[in-house]
Scaffold this motif. Structure first.
Motif: not given
Ligand SMILES: NC(=O)c1ccc[n+]([C@@H]2O[C@H](COP(=O)([O-])OP(=O)(O)OC[C@H]3O[C@@H](n4cnc5c(N)ncnc54)[C@H](O)[C@@H]3O)[C@@H](O)[C@H]2O)c1
Length: 271
Positions: A36-62
């Motif tokens: 998951a890629v974004d120019i803004g850190e807070a949003g992309v970290v939250e997206t990864v948190r939501l994905v992982e909370a459902e038991g799936h895999r993701a990484s955050a990238h600025l």
């Protein structure tokens, strides 16, 4: 979970909000690892948190998609960590900020620097992503099902009809056009490239706020514009992006699919 993207490695840009977040969740539910890629850190970290909370895999990238070297480094980082790249979803884009008093600015009132900014992100960002992904796809070769890699872009109905401002529309028209031309160029490599063309969606785009005081009014306006009478739900567009990213669309390339409830189909007589 077995899904349409089982075992695939996907990069999604603009993943910190709106459509990119919706696509991150839907792609991950269908078995993809999502970078998951974004120019803004807070949003992309939250997206990864939501994905992982459902038991799936993701990484955050600025990453700023307008920065070619940064996009090359992003693809290299993802490939180093995950071993390959199967899907690039170029979704990040910006629009001209509406004037607090005048609302959406016309061409003559829009500063030239906005033209440069929108071109750099909306066109340059897509081209940077495509170049980096095609180089990687070419290096790794076709997968066991014969796919040479998949690119999905987010264009807009503003690239298909007059809608949403001249400069923004021009950049999205460029995405529609490059999707067709590049699809032909890379077809011999088995690489597919298609775009989704959303109508209005209530996200944080263009100063909107899905949780703000004007949200209901904006949703009603979107329903009125839309022949099917739907509001703009990012999940609807993300589901079409899922189809284009998956082997269900194995024989589809160079298309720009409106996801707009029929808005771009013609004039509605709906009251
Ligand atoms: N919302 C709409 O009405 C609408 C309609 C048609 C098309 N679109 C398109 O949908 C896509 C997603 O928009 P959205 O509605 O989810 O908007 P959004 O603003 O909610 O999300 C866009 C994300 O892209 C990120 N971003 C912006 N510039 C970037 C850059 N240079 N590098 C990396 N990330 C960057 C932002 O930080 C944000 O998280 C865009 O391509 C947009 O043009 C939106």
């Amino acid at each position: 979970m077995d899904g349409l993207l089982s075992g695939k490695i996907a990069i999604i840009t603009g993943a910190g909000s709106g459509l990119g977040r919706a696509a991150s969740l839907i792609f991950a539910r269908h078995g993809a690892f999502v970078a998951a890629v974004d120019i803004g850190e807070a949003g992309v970290v939250e997206t990864v948190r939501l994905v992982e909370a459902e038991g799936h895999r993701a990484s955050a990238h600025l990453c700023n998609v307008a920065d070619e070297a940064a996009v090359d480094a992003l693809v290299a980082d993802v490939v180093r960590a995950q071993g390959r790249l199967d899907i690039l979803y170029n979704n990040a884009a910006v629009t001209v900020a509406p004037d607090p008093v005048k609302g959406m600015l016309g061409l003559v009132d829009t500063p030239t620097r906005e033209l440069d900014r929108l071109q750099a992100v909306n066109i340059g960002g897509v081209l940077n992503g495509c170049r980096a992904a095609i180089r990687q796809f070419s290096a790794q070769g076709r997968d066991e099902r014969g796919s040479g890699g998949v690119i999905v872009n987010t264009a807009s109905i503003a690239g298909l009809i007059g809608y949403g401002g001249v400069i923004y529309g021009a950049t999205k028209g460029a995405v529609v056009s490059l999707t067709r031309t590049l699809a032909i160029e890379v077809a011999p490599l088995g690489i597919r490239i298609n775009s989704v063309c959303p109508g209005g969606m209530l996200t944080h785009y263009a100063g909107m706020d899905p949780d703000g005081p004007n949200a209901d009014r904006i949703r009603e306006g979107m329903k009125r514009n839309n022949p099917l009478g739907n509001d703009g739900n990012p999940d609807d567009t993300a589901n079409v992006a899922l189809f284009l990213a998956s082997d269900l669309s194995a024989n589809v390339t160079g298309t720009n699919i409106p996801v707009d409830g029929g808005l771009s189909a013609g004039v509605s007589t709906r009251r």
